[in-house]
Design an enzyme around this catalytic site. Sequence first.
Site, short mmCIF file in Angstrom:
data_model
loop_
_atom_site.label_atom_id
_atom_site.label_comp_id
_atom_site.label_asym_id
_atom_site.label_seq_id
_atom_site.Cartn_x
_atom_site.Cartn_y
_atom_site.Cartn_z
N SER A 6 0.83 -1.20 0.00
CA SER A 6 0.00 0.00 0.00
C SER A 6 0.86 1.25 0.00
O SER A 6 1.63 1.49 0.93
CB SER A 6 -0.91 0.02 1.23
OG SER A 6 -1.50 1.30 1.34
N HIS A 30 -1.16 -1.15 -4.23
CA HIS A 30 -2.44 -0.80 -3.61
C HIS A 30 -2.51 0.72 -3.41
O HIS A 30 -1.62 1.31 -2.80
CB HIS A 30 -2.54 -1.53 -2.27
CG HIS A 30 -3.84 -1.42 -1.58
ND1 HIS A 30 -4.92 -2.24 -1.86
CD2 HIS A 30 -4.26 -0.60 -0.59
CE1 HIS A 30 -5.93 -1.91 -1.06
NE2 HIS A 30 -5.56 -0.92 -0.27
N ASP A 32 -4.78 3.72 -1.93
CA ASP A 32 -5.90 4.02 -1.03
C ASP A 32 -6.46 5.40 -1.34
O ASP A 32 -5.84 6.42 -1.04
CB ASP A 32 -5.43 3.96 0.42
CG ASP A 32 -5.17 2.54 0.86
OD1 ASP A 32 -6.10 1.72 0.78
OD2 ASP A 32 -4.03 2.23 1.27
N MET A 34 -9.11 8.06 -0.45
CA MET A 34 -9.97 8.44 0.69
C MET A 34 -10.49 9.85 0.46
O MET A 34 -9.74 10.73 0.04
CB MET A 34 -9.18 8.39 1.99
CG MET A 34 -8.50 7.06 2.27
SD MET A 34 -7.74 7.07 3.90
CE MET A 34 -6.82 5.52 3.85
N HIS A 63 -8.30 1.05 -4.12
CA HIS A 63 -9.23 0.79 -3.02
C HIS A 63 -9.95 2.10 -2.72
O HIS A 63 -9.38 3.00 -2.11
CB HIS A 63 -8.42 0.29 -1.81
CG HIS A 63 -9.22 0.06 -0.58
ND1 HIS A 63 -8.65 -0.09 0.66
CD2 HIS A 63 -10.57 -0.06 -0.38
CE1 HIS A 63 -9.59 -0.30 1.57
NE2 HIS A 63 -10.76 -0.26 0.96
N MET A 65 -12.17 4.27 -0.79
CA MET A 65 -12.85 4.50 0.49
C MET A 65 -13.53 5.86 0.37
O MET A 65 -13.12 6.85 0.98
CB MET A 65 -11.83 4.46 1.64
CG MET A 65 -11.40 3.03 1.96
SD MET A 65 -9.86 3.00 2.88
CE MET A 65 -8.72 3.20 1.52
N MET A 134 -11.70 -5.84 5.36
CA MET A 134 -10.85 -4.91 6.12
C MET A 134 -10.51 -5.53 7.47
O MET A 134 -11.41 -5.99 8.19
CB MET A 134 -11.57 -3.58 6.34
CG MET A 134 -11.74 -2.70 5.10
SD MET A 134 -10.20 -2.31 4.24
CE MET A 134 -9.26 -1.47 5.53
N GLY A 139 -9.20 4.01 6.91
CA GLY A 139 -8.93 5.43 7.10
C GLY A 139 -7.46 5.75 7.33
O GLY A 139 -6.99 6.80 6.92
N GLY A 142 -1.02 1.78 9.61
CA GLY A 142 -0.32 1.62 10.88
C GLY A 142 -1.17 1.24 12.07
O GLY A 142 -0.70 1.33 13.20
N ASP A 172 -6.75 -6.41 4.33
CA ASP A 172 -6.12 -5.09 4.30
C ASP A 172 -6.22 -4.46 5.68
O ASP A 172 -7.30 -4.22 6.19
CB ASP A 172 -6.85 -4.23 3.25
CG ASP A 172 -6.25 -2.83 3.14
OD1 ASP A 172 -5.18 -2.57 3.71
OD2 ASP A 172 -6.89 -1.99 2.46
N GLY A 173 -5.04 -4.17 6.25
CA GLY A 173 -4.98 -3.47 7.52
C GLY A 173 -4.22 -4.26 8.56
O GLY A 173 -4.64 -5.35 8.94
C1 DX5 Z 1 -6.43 1.58 5.54
C2 DX5 Z 1 -5.99 1.26 4.13
C3 DX5 Z 1 -4.89 0.29 4.10
C4 DX5 Z 1 -3.61 0.79 4.74
C5 DX5 Z 1 -2.95 -0.39 5.38
O1 DX5 Z 1 -7.66 2.22 5.50
O2 DX5 Z 1 -7.07 0.70 3.39
O3 DX5 Z 1 -4.62 -0.12 2.76
O4 DX5 Z 1 -2.72 1.35 3.85
O5 DX5 Z 1 -1.85 0.05 6.07
P1 DX5 Z 1 -1.12 -0.90 7.12
O6 DX5 Z 1 -0.64 -2.08 6.36
O7 DX5 Z 1 -0.03 -0.04 7.65
O8 DX5 Z 1 -2.15 -1.28 8.15
ZN ZN Z 2 -6.52 -0.17 1.44
#
Ligand code: DX5
Ligand code: ZN
Length: 225
Positions: A6, A30, A32, A34, A63, A65, A134, A139, A142, A172-173
């Site tokens: 990601s 990936h 993200d 948002m 992805h 969101m 998820m 959001g 880390g 993911d997450g």
């Molecule tokens: C969170 C994202 C993830 C995020 C994962 O909302 O959808 O893709 O980047 O990050 P890590 O792997 O650090 O949890």
């Molecule tokens: Zn994601």
Amino acid sequence: MQISPSLLASDFARLADEAATVAAAADWLHVDVMDNHFVPNLTIGLPVVEALLRHVSLPLDCHLMIEDPDRWAPAYAEAGAGNVTIHAEAAGSPVRTLRMIRAAGARAGLGINPATPVEPYTGLLPEIDMLLLMTVEPGFGGQPFLDMVLPKVRRARELIARYGGSVWLQVDGGVSEETISRCAEAGADVFVAGSAVFGADDPATAVKELRALAAAATAAGGCPR
Ligand code: DX5
Ligand code: ZN
């Protein structure tokens, strides 16, 4: 068994360079997206995805969101994303939108938050190429991995096996060297990892190590596939 690093955990001022560090090791990138409405964070959108597509070699796993994915998702597919995932909680007309994503030549994904059950979406399996579960509240990168989602990963794997079609199961997450084996044992086969890859000294080596752990756990797992 695929790894999708990601870019959320990478340096946003150097996206193409960061992408290049995993180009030979990963399967996807990936991205993200948002919108500060569906989730309380704002990242990047279509113009940056279009720019990335001109500079990266790996296919983009977008992805979304965002609210109203029905309106915005097809454009990501038309721009050339390899996969476009919309959230079940946000889509008003998921069947139409998933079909538009596929019609534009991309794989279609459906994302589900930790508190959203998977069973109501069983009927959508023929409409999708990937189900994203998820394993944190979406959001932010880390965050700690939510073990409570693992039983849902198992049930989703069973539903996919019963359906019989080819649907990838993505988590993911909080996916890391510490948690990826549990995900693979439960039946996941596509792994998003942000901090575990771009927070590592050598992102490519981190991808290889994650893949090896997932492969070993899958071989030991015996989940129906
Ligand atoms: C969170 C994202 C993830 C995020 C994962 O909302 O959808 O893709 O980047 O990050 P890590 O792997 O650090 O949890
Ligand atoms: Zn994601």
